[in-house]
Design an enzyme around this catalytic site. Structure first.
Site, PDB file in Angstrom:
ATOM      1  N   SER A   1       0.858  -1.179   0.000  1.00 50.23           N
ATOM      2  CA  SER A   1       0.000   0.000   0.000  1.00 50.23           C
ATOM      3  C   SER A   1       0.892   1.225   0.000  1.00 50.23           C
ATOM      4  CB  SER A   1      -0.886   0.012   1.255  1.00 50.23           C
ATOM      5  OG  SER A   1      -1.516   1.270   1.434  1.00 50.23           O
TER       6      SER A   1
ATOM      7  N   TYR B   1      -1.743   0.067  10.559  1.00 45.86           N
ATOM      8  CA  TYR B   1      -1.767  -0.359   9.156  1.00 45.86           C
ATOM      9  C   TYR B   1      -0.491   0.073   8.448  1.00 45.86           C
ATOM     10  CZ  TYR B   1      -3.642  -1.066   4.436  1.00 45.86           C
ATOM     11  OH  TYR B   1      -3.843  -1.486   3.146  1.00 45.86           O
TER      12      TYR B   1
END
Length: 260
Positions: A145, A158
């Site tokens: 990501s 995250y």
């Protein structure tokens, strides 16, 4: 589909984790369309079984929790038994849980994110690496990501987990350089799927919708699947080390155009 080398994917086998929805399901469909046979892995057996039926004889469903090492090893053995080879591994299983600050973050949420985004990638890659090596031109693909590179408030767990996935990809590429296995990392920015934001906000639809509010065209799961298919169908000597893909409306992690 024929790539520039003149080879086709027909007969090759791709393993896709997290294939029950979103990017994973879209990737499985796209790779099957490219001529791959696909092994679908995810915790929700009913969903991957339906997807396998949709794709047809080229697909098989394997219920799997990537954080369970004995289950991962059994899965790897089953795929090799059923398909006879593995050419591509798409490490897509992952997720974000919670959006608290570092100060208030729940360690249980952080642990879940680390286990699926980092240890899941590690375990599935370790289990399938012998088969990927034996294929003579294997590909390990890690879906990370843009969060791996730019932190943001409320995203500490995250961010840390995806940074770990990024580290695995980079390290593995160095370690495998003399071998017939390439390592690709794709880092998506803003992707709108049915479940990602809902899962993060524990089913709060309003909070999930606010993530994409005013953004005319976030990326779709199919957009990311398209980049996956392109990277894994390059000639075997071509390695796409890192591909960052964002919607046009997102110039950077902190710069998003929202229409009002």
């Amino acid at each position: 589909m024929t790539d520039r080398s003149g080879d086709t994917a027909t007969g090759k086998v791709a393993v896709v984790t997290g294939a029950s929805s979103g990017i994973g399901a879209a990737t499985a469909r796209r790779l099957a369309a490219e001529g791959f046979r696909v092994a679908l892995a995810a915790r929700r057996a009913d969903r991957i079984e339906r997807l396998a039926e949709e794709i047809g004889p080229a697909a098989r469903a394997y219920p799997l929790d990537v954080t369970d090492r004995p289950a991962v090893d059994a899965f790897a053995a089953a795929v090799e038994r059923d398909f006879g080879r593995v050419d591509v591994l798409v490490n897509n299983a992952g997720g974000a849980f919670g959006a608290d600050t570092v100060e208030n973050g729940d360690p249980a949420d952080w642990r879940r994110m680390y286990e699926v985004n980092v240890l899941g990638v590690l375990q599935v890659t370790q289990a399938l690496l012998p088969a990927l090596r034996a294929s003579g031109a294997g590909t390990v693909l890690v879906l990370s990501s843009t969060a791996a590179f730019v932190p943001y408030e409320g995203g500490g767990g995250y961010v840390a987990a995806k940074a770990g996935a990024h580290a695995i990809a980079g390290t593995l590429r160095l370690e495998l350089v003399p071998e017939p296995v390439r390592v690709v990392e794709i880092a998506p920015g803003m992707v709108r799927t049915d479940e990602f934001a809902l899962t993060r906000f524990e089913g709060d639809a309003d909070k999930a919708a606010a993530v994409y509010a005013g953004v005319a065209e976030p990326l779709t799961a199919e957009d990311v699947a398209d980049t996956v298919a392109w990277t894994v169908t390059r000639p075997a000597h071509v390695n796409v080390d890192l591909l960052v893909v964002r919607p046009r409306a997102q110039a950077a992690a902190h710069k998003v155009h929202r229409e009002h």
